[in-house]
Design a protein around this motif. Structure first.
Motif, PDB file in Angstrom:
ATOM      1  N   ASP A  37      31.372  28.512 -27.795  1.00 60.01           N
ATOM      2  CA  ASP A  37      31.696  27.123 -28.114  1.00 60.01           C
ATOM      3  C   ASP A  37      33.179  26.856 -27.872  1.00 60.01           C
ATOM      4  O   ASP A  37      34.038  27.530 -28.432  1.00 60.01           O
ATOM      5  N   ALA A  38      33.447  25.902 -27.059  1.00 60.30           N
ATOM      6  CA  ALA A  38      34.830  25.488 -26.816  1.00 60.30           C
ATOM      7  C   ALA A  38      34.763  24.073 -26.275  1.00 60.30           C
ATOM      8  O   ALA A  38      33.814  23.726 -25.582  1.00 60.30           O
ATOM      9  N   PRO A  39      35.766  23.243 -26.587  1.00 57.06           N
ATOM     10  CA  PRO A  39      35.809  21.934 -25.943  1.00 57.06           C
ATOM     11  C   PRO A  39      36.055  22.132 -24.451  1.00 57.06           C
ATOM     12  O   PRO A  39      36.985  22.829 -24.049  1.00 57.06           O
TER      13      PRO A  39
ATOM     14  N   VAL B 283      39.019  26.296 -23.423  1.00 55.03           N
ATOM     15  CA  VAL B 283      39.853  27.323 -24.047  1.00 55.03           C
ATOM     16  C   VAL B 283      39.753  27.160 -25.551  1.00 55.03           C
ATOM     17  O   VAL B 283      39.836  26.046 -26.074  1.00 55.03           O
ATOM     18  N   THR B 284      39.532  28.294 -26.247  1.00 54.94           N
ATOM     19  CA  THR B 284      39.473  28.242 -27.703  1.00 54.94           C
ATOM     20  C   THR B 284      39.882  29.583 -28.287  1.00 54.94           C
ATOM     21  O   THR B 284      39.511  30.632 -27.762  1.00 54.94           O
ATOM     22  N   GLU B 285      40.670  29.562 -29.327  1.00 57.74           N
ATOM     23  CA  GLU B 285      41.035  30.766 -30.086  1.00 57.74           C
ATOM     24  C   GLU B 285      41.263  31.999 -29.227  1.00 57.74           C
ATOM     25  O   GLU B 285      40.615  33.032 -29.404  1.00 57.74           O
TER      26      GLU B 285
ATOM     27  N   LEU C 199      33.693  29.876 -19.898  1.00 54.31           N
ATOM     28  CA  LEU C 199      33.142  29.306 -18.673  1.00 54.31           C
ATOM     29  C   LEU C 199      31.663  29.063 -18.904  1.00 54.31           C
ATOM     30  O   LEU C 199      30.987  29.912 -19.502  1.00 54.31           O
ATOM     31  N   ALA C 200      31.157  27.943 -18.429  1.00 53.42           N
ATOM     32  CA  ALA C 200      29.740  27.671 -18.658  1.00 53.42           C
ATOM     33  C   ALA C 200      29.142  26.917 -17.479  1.00 53.42           C
ATOM     34  O   ALA C 200      29.752  25.992 -16.932  1.00 53.42           O
ATOM     35  N   SER C 201      27.944  27.328 -17.104  1.00 50.07           N
ATOM     36  CA  SER C 201      27.145  26.576 -16.133  1.00 50.07           C
ATOM     37  C   SER C 201      25.728  26.543 -16.684  1.00 50.07           C
ATOM     38  O   SER C 201      25.478  27.019 -17.784  1.00 50.07           O
ATOM     39  N   GLU C 202      24.796  26.010 -15.896  1.00 46.06           N
ATOM     40  CA  GLU C 202      23.411  25.990 -16.370  1.00 46.06           C
ATOM     41  C   GLU C 202      22.870  27.393 -16.584  1.00 46.06           C
ATOM     42  O   GLU C 202      22.090  27.658 -17.480  1.00 46.06           O
ATOM     43  N   ALA C 203      23.290  28.327 -15.705  1.00 46.42           N
ATOM     44  CA  ALA C 203      22.693  29.659 -15.715  1.00 46.42           C
ATOM     45  C   ALA C 203      23.394  30.654 -16.631  1.00 46.42           C
ATOM     46  O   ALA C 203      22.820  31.680 -16.987  1.00 46.42           O
TER      47      ALA C 203
END
Lengths: 361, 361
Positions: free
Chosen positions: B120-122, B214-216, B221-225
């Motif tokens: 979880d990150a904005p 970016v968080t803590e 990184l995120a994509s559908e897969a």
């Protein structure tokens, strides 16, 4: 000396010699490649102290100087050359290598300190090179890697009139390959298994026949393209025939490939200490099973069967897999009971026979 | 839980995770693969403590249980499966894997002890996945492997409005890659070079865009897969811009491939201590030369040149080869003199720039 030679020819020859010539040695001169020009080409020699090898390649050559170059460095240079043709020119101290726009000058050494490699032996037999390679390659896996009973670290070659037998064993399993020949030579000799690997590699690329001779503790092999001398081990195998069972309680025939693949899959689950794999024969089915700390794996195969309707045997999966490894097509598994040796045969190649002792469970 | 999934889909996902999941660890739970069913497929997770990775694959799934299996063992089993389709069925303690005639039961563990992987990150930016991979892959070689100045063991990512820059350096050389973006995100962060390798591997197989957040102390990184979380290094690079020369005494353009191959051939002869290779620029020729204990190698190449008619520079052959390694097509070598840094640019890719410091001779 000046030599013009296709890069590929030179690179292949050096490649074969590089497998034998050590990278480092307490005797640094044997890390060198021996090169000599002759009227119709180039002679290359290398040794590891156990195996001596001489290759002769065709090339345009002037002069017959002999000299030494660092083998692995020279191999690296030749493989990387930009052109298809290589020109070598050697004077007393340097070898110049030219190919395309690349040019190298390598310091050479005189061949004085190089060990004398002798390939002279009365030739006793002529064998088809690929068949001798095949005989050795079928049994080599069964040789021991233990210090104990050092003779089992070798492959025994038995020359009989009309036949050559190759045998290897580590005391727990045995592999035997019989080859029909046209020779009357009679001799038993034991080749270190590692040297057998080198013989296999050289013979695999050899067409036609190879002459075989024995002299002063050495096996000598010679063809037009190479001469090879291999230091023999002293002694001969203890009587191994008695471990090959003659009576069987059942047999099964199936695809060697299918069984190998199944063992490979199932053994992942086997106990890491004894690699135990169980073979359950029942009717026309063979179930291959392994069970260990992480779970249980099983696979069911179809077999042609004779003999006792139900049999359960346990094996070291590695040993069983090794025994199957040279078999193409169908394998015949002949069972003499859960505590006595199993015989593995190649249905389509009567020359091969292996013995694997089941695990006591 | 029951899952039906093509063997290939499952094997590929596990393969990607296996590169991250350690074989052994003082924390054995991270050697496990986390599996969970969901309405349209299967979620797989792994971590090495630095990089967390979650992959989602499409499958026919019933149930949403989560459990752990030994990752590398499971990978080995799945790759070896005989069928094209795999059926998984898990109860509380066991996972059954069926494919063709093969069946396995693996002991599973409950996911209680498994570290919580948070993704979880904005999300601040969206980038084309292959372009981010390209930026990292172009600079990664220049990262340090020394303990000294630990920040240089990382790759710095600089988000500027409309641009992303990736930089790596070990203090002796530098690689920089600039990528145009459509983001307003502003941030500098340093990813450990080894984690950058994992990002490159995952992104290379990803089509479309990847969201970046970016968080803590983590880059997400995120994509559908997939979703990936990478622990960041603390700190930021010292000012590296000042080592990039702005004035040059000459430049040369030639095929990067030809120069790389030439360096590879010639460096075989180089001094093993400093890997020194000399570049002689004269007129339209470049001569690449190395000289060491075994002899001398040289090769002449054609170049397009500007600036001083004659220049001689010495480099560490490994560093020069590395700087050329990402360049396709023509390379531009911009020289600021024999003792000041050389700039390497890819003529066909203005994003790439490398700096190599010549050897003092």
């Amino acid at each position: 000396m000046r030599v013009r030679i296709p890069k590929r020819t030179l690179a292949e020859a050096i490649g074969i010699l590089e497998r034998i010539i050590p990278n480092r040695s307490s005797n640094p001169v044997i890390t060198q490649l021996f090169l000599q020009g002759h009227s119709s080409g180039l002679t290359l020699r290398g040794t590891n102290g156990e195996v001596d090898l001489e290759l002769t390649v065709t090339a345009e050559t002037e002069g017959a100087d002999a000299f030494l170059v660092p083998a692995h460095l020279f191999g690296q240079i030749v493989r990387g050359l930009p052109g298809e043709l290589v020109e070598l020119s050697a004077d007393n101290q340097e070898l110049e290598v030219e190919s395309g726009s690349f040019r190298t000058r390598l310091a050479t050494a005189t061949p004085e300190g190089y060990p004398e490699l002798t390939f002279d032996a009365p030739m006793e037999a002529r064998l088809a090179a690929p068949e001798l390679a095949r005989a050795l390659a079928h049994v080599r896996y069964a040789a021991s890697t233990e210090e104990y009973r050092a003779i089992f670290r070798g492959v025994q070659l038995e020359f009989h009139p009309g036949a050559l037998r190759a045998v290897a064993s580590d005391g727990f399993r045995l592999a035997r390959y019989d080859l029909a020949t046209r020779t009357e030579f009679v001799k038993k000799l034991v080749v270190p298994a590692r040297s057998a690997d080198e013989i296999i590699r050289v013979l695999k690329d050899t067409e036609g026949e190879v002459a075989v001779g024995v002299t002063e503790g050495k096996l000598v092999l010679a063809s037009e393209a190479f001469r090879m001398s291999v230091a023999l081990m002293e002694g001969e195998f203890p009587d191994y025939e008695r471990v090959i069972p003659q009576q069987f309680v059942g047999e099964a025939v199936l695809s060697a490939e299918a069984l190998r693949e199944s063992i490979k899959r199932v053994k992942v689950l086997a106990d890491k200490n004894n690699h135990r794999i169980d073979l359950f024969f029942q009717g026309d089915a063979l179930e291959v099973v392994a069970e260990g700390d992480y779970g249980r794996g099983s696979e069911r195969l179809s077999v042609q069967r004779e003999g006792e309707p139900q049999l359960v045997l346990a094996y070291n999966a590695e040993y069983l897999g090794d025994a199957l490894s040279p078999v193409e097509g169908q394998v015949r598994i002949r069972l003499s009971g859960p505590t006595s040796p199993t015989v593995i045969e190649a249905v389509e190649d009567p020359g091969y026979l292996a013995v694997v002792v089941p695990l006591r469970v």
